[in-house]
Design a protein around this motif. Structure first.
Motif, PDB file in Angstrom:
ATOM      1  N   SER A  29      -3.160   0.260 -58.409  1.00 14.91           N
ATOM      2  CA  SER A  29      -4.489  -0.287 -58.292  1.00 14.91           C
ATOM      3  C   SER A  29      -4.894  -1.230 -59.307  1.00 14.91           C
ATOM      4  O   SER A  29      -5.723  -2.307 -58.671  1.00 14.91           O
ATOM      5  N   GLU A  30      -4.538  -1.401 -60.480  1.00 14.38           N
ATOM      6  CA  GLU A  30      -4.610  -2.486 -61.151  1.00 14.38           C
ATOM      7  C   GLU A  30      -4.109  -3.960 -60.413  1.00 14.38           C
ATOM      8  O   GLU A  30      -5.107  -5.004 -60.530  1.00 14.38           O
ATOM      9  N   LEU A  31      -2.843  -3.907 -59.974  1.00 15.53           N
ATOM     10  CA  LEU A  31      -2.432  -4.915 -59.440  1.00 15.53           C
ATOM     11  C   LEU A  31      -3.311  -5.234 -58.073  1.00 15.53           C
ATOM     12  O   LEU A  31      -3.585  -6.471 -57.843  1.00 15.53           O
ATOM     13  N   ALA A  32      -3.559  -4.194 -57.325  1.00 15.42           N
ATOM     14  CA  ALA A  32      -4.377  -4.605 -56.118  1.00 15.42           C
ATOM     15  C   ALA A  32      -5.666  -5.285 -56.495  1.00 15.42           C
ATOM     16  O   ALA A  32      -6.181  -6.264 -55.911  1.00 15.42           O
ATOM     17  N   VAL A  33      -6.353  -4.843 -57.606  1.00 20.52           N
ATOM     18  CA  VAL A  33      -7.557  -5.430 -58.053  1.00 20.52           C
ATOM     19  C   VAL A  33      -7.385  -7.191 -58.347  1.00 20.52           C
ATOM     20  O   VAL A  33      -8.079  -8.086 -57.767  1.00 20.52           O
ATOM     21  N   GLU A  34      -6.086  -7.253 -58.953  1.00 18.59           N
ATOM     22  CA  GLU A  34      -6.110  -8.812 -59.452  1.00 18.59           C
ATOM     23  C   GLU A  34      -5.524  -9.546 -58.152  1.00 18.59           C
ATOM     24  O   GLU A  34      -6.175 -10.739 -57.853  1.00 18.59           O
ATOM     25  N   LEU A  35      -4.855  -8.983 -57.384  1.00 14.04           N
ATOM     26  CA  LEU A  35      -4.518  -9.551 -56.037  1.00 14.04           C
ATOM     27  C   LEU A  35      -5.815  -9.877 -55.121  1.00 14.04           C
ATOM     28  O   LEU A  35      -5.742 -11.031 -54.540  1.00 14.04           O
ATOM     29  N   ALA A  36      -6.802  -8.834 -55.085  1.00  8.88           N
ATOM     30  CA  ALA A  36      -7.886  -9.005 -54.433  1.00  8.88           C
ATOM     31  C   ALA A  36      -8.584 -10.157 -54.727  1.00  8.88           C
ATOM     32  O   ALA A  36      -9.407 -10.969 -54.091  1.00  8.88           O
ATOM     33  N   GLN A  37      -8.738 -10.335 -56.115  1.00  7.89           N
ATOM     34  CA  GLN A  37      -9.816 -11.352 -57.141  1.00  7.89           C
ATOM     35  C   GLN A  37      -9.313 -12.740 -56.525  1.00  7.89           C
ATOM     36  O   GLN A  37      -9.941 -13.473 -56.652  1.00  7.89           O
ATOM     37  N   ARG A  38      -7.592 -12.811 -56.324  1.00  8.88           N
ATOM     38  CA  ARG A  38      -7.163 -14.106 -55.917  1.00  8.88           C
ATOM     39  C   ARG A  38      -7.431 -14.193 -54.640  1.00  8.88           C
ATOM     40  O   ARG A  38      -6.896 -15.361 -54.042  1.00  8.88           O
ATOM     41  N   GLY A  39      -7.591 -13.340 -53.636  1.00  8.51           N
ATOM     42  CA  GLY A  39      -7.774 -13.394 -52.539  1.00  8.51           C
ATOM     43  C   GLY A  39      -6.264 -13.513 -51.789  1.00  8.51           C
ATOM     44  O   GLY A  39      -6.009 -13.957 -50.781  1.00  8.51           O
ATOM     45  N   ASN A  40      -5.667 -12.812 -52.412  1.00 12.17           N
ATOM     46  CA  ASN A  40      -3.812 -12.632 -52.019  1.00 12.17           C
ATOM     47  C   ASN A  40      -3.846 -11.381 -51.096  1.00 12.17           C
ATOM     48  O   ASN A  40      -4.430 -10.198 -51.384  1.00 12.17           O
ATOM     49  N   ASP A  45      -1.201  -4.131 -49.043  1.00 11.08           N
ATOM     50  CA  ASP A  45      -0.147  -3.468 -49.137  1.00 11.08           C
ATOM     51  C   ASP A  45      -0.199  -2.470 -50.339  1.00 11.08           C
ATOM     52  O   ASP A  45       0.593  -1.574 -50.264  1.00 11.08           O
ATOM     53  N   GLN A  46      -0.554  -3.144 -51.630  1.00  6.88           N
ATOM     54  CA  GLN A  46      -0.616  -2.334 -52.630  1.00  6.88           C
ATOM     55  C   GLN A  46      -1.373  -0.917 -52.657  1.00  6.88           C
ATOM     56  O   GLN A  46      -1.025   0.048 -53.065  1.00  6.88           O
ATOM     57  N   MET A  47      -2.470  -1.331 -52.004  1.00  9.36           N
ATOM     58  CA  MET A  47      -3.413  -0.130 -51.567  1.00  9.36           C
ATOM     59  C   MET A  47      -2.806   1.039 -50.718  1.00  9.36           C
ATOM     60  O   MET A  47      -3.229   2.336 -50.769  1.00  9.36           O
ATOM     61  N   VAL A  48      -2.284   0.292 -49.668  1.00 13.32           N
ATOM     62  CA  VAL A  48      -1.446   1.249 -48.706  1.00 13.32           C
ATOM     63  C   VAL A  48      -0.420   2.152 -49.554  1.00 13.32           C
ATOM     64  O   VAL A  48      -0.295   3.562 -49.248  1.00 13.32           O
TER      65      VAL A  48
END
Length: 260
Positions: A29-40, A45-48
């Motif tokens: 979840s933390e990784l997904a937040v960081e990726l989302a903040q970067r627009g990645n 995929d991480q949230m799935v």
């Protein structure tokens, strides 16, 4: 001591089931937040993966809880013998090592395990027994459990579950009835001092919803339905982290699930 040991065992099982999975969910979840903040777009995929792990954890918790809610017949027979003997009551157990005790379907054994547990508890609670006999027999299409004790007098060893009073007998009848079984209880012959409980459960029993003895709770179908429903909900989108800008068009807010 038995209660304390059971709590420790339950705590270990829950830790083993949930500990690692919750840690992985937190990290992803933390990784997904960081990726989302970067627009990645990899955040999706991480949230799935988080969803997949959460669903697996739900099923594992159900399995653990179901195991604790079910009564195991051999364990209940051993426990009944121990607690009755500790109270100074002589106990005989017949048929537990044969096909009636070992070869019966799990659902049948679980239902009869509850009968043993409830009856043994109430034999201690009511009357003044000196001897208790437990007999298991298997007919062509059913398993029959008989529990007989003396010292009953006018007391009901099942806590008054007849025309009034307690709910022990009624609860056991409902449990067995779900498998197409039956339960009778009352004095033996003309001797009011001797009390017998007889539980019969068909080997090919079917309960509500077409459940069979080998599938007492219909868990597989219901769990599949829950997973399908969860899949439908998550397919409509998940709540995004507050600080995360959308990497792709946002889902319709009206379609979001009410629970995180």
């Amino acid at each position: 001591l038995a209660v304390a040991e059971e709590r420790l065992r339950f705590g270990r099982d829950m830790h083993d089931v949930l500990g690692r999975n919750l840690s992985v969910i937190a990290l992803k979840s933390e990784l997904a937040v960081e990726l989302a903040q970067r627009g990645n777009p990899a955040a999706v995929d991480q949230m799935v993966e988080v969803q997949r792990i959460a669903r697996a954890s739900q099923q594992e918790v159900r399995d653990v809880v179901r195991g604790y809610r079910e009564a195991d017949l051999p364990t209940e027979l051993m426990g009944a013998r121990g607690v009755l003997q500790a109270a100074g009551i002589s106990v005989t157990v017949e048929g537990a090592d044969g096909p009636a005790g070992i070869g019966a379907p799990a659902a049948v054994q679980a239902a009869l395990g509850w009968v043993v547990r409830e009856t043994a508890t109430n034999v201690l609670r009511h009357g003044d027994p000196r001897h208790c006999s437990i007999r298991l027999a298997r007919t062509r299409d059913a398993v029959v459990l008989e529990i007989e004790n003396d010292g009953a007098g006018a007391a009901d060893p099942l806590g008054g579950g007849g025309d009034g009073g307690g709910s022990g007998l009624a609860g056991l009848r409902e449990r067995l009835g779900a498998l197409g079984g039956s339960l009778t209880a009352g004095p033996v012959g003309d001797d009011p001092d001797l009390f017998r409980v007889t539980a019969t459960v068909p080997l090919t029993a079917s309960g509500p919803g077409g459940r069979t003895a080998s599938d007492p709770g219909g868990r597989t179908a219901s769990a599949g339905g829950e997973r399908a429903a969860l899949g439908e909900r998550t397919a409509s989108g998940e709540r995004a982290a507050p600080s995360a800008p959308p990497a792709s068009p946002s889902p319709d807010p009206s379609a979001l699930p009410e629970e995180r």
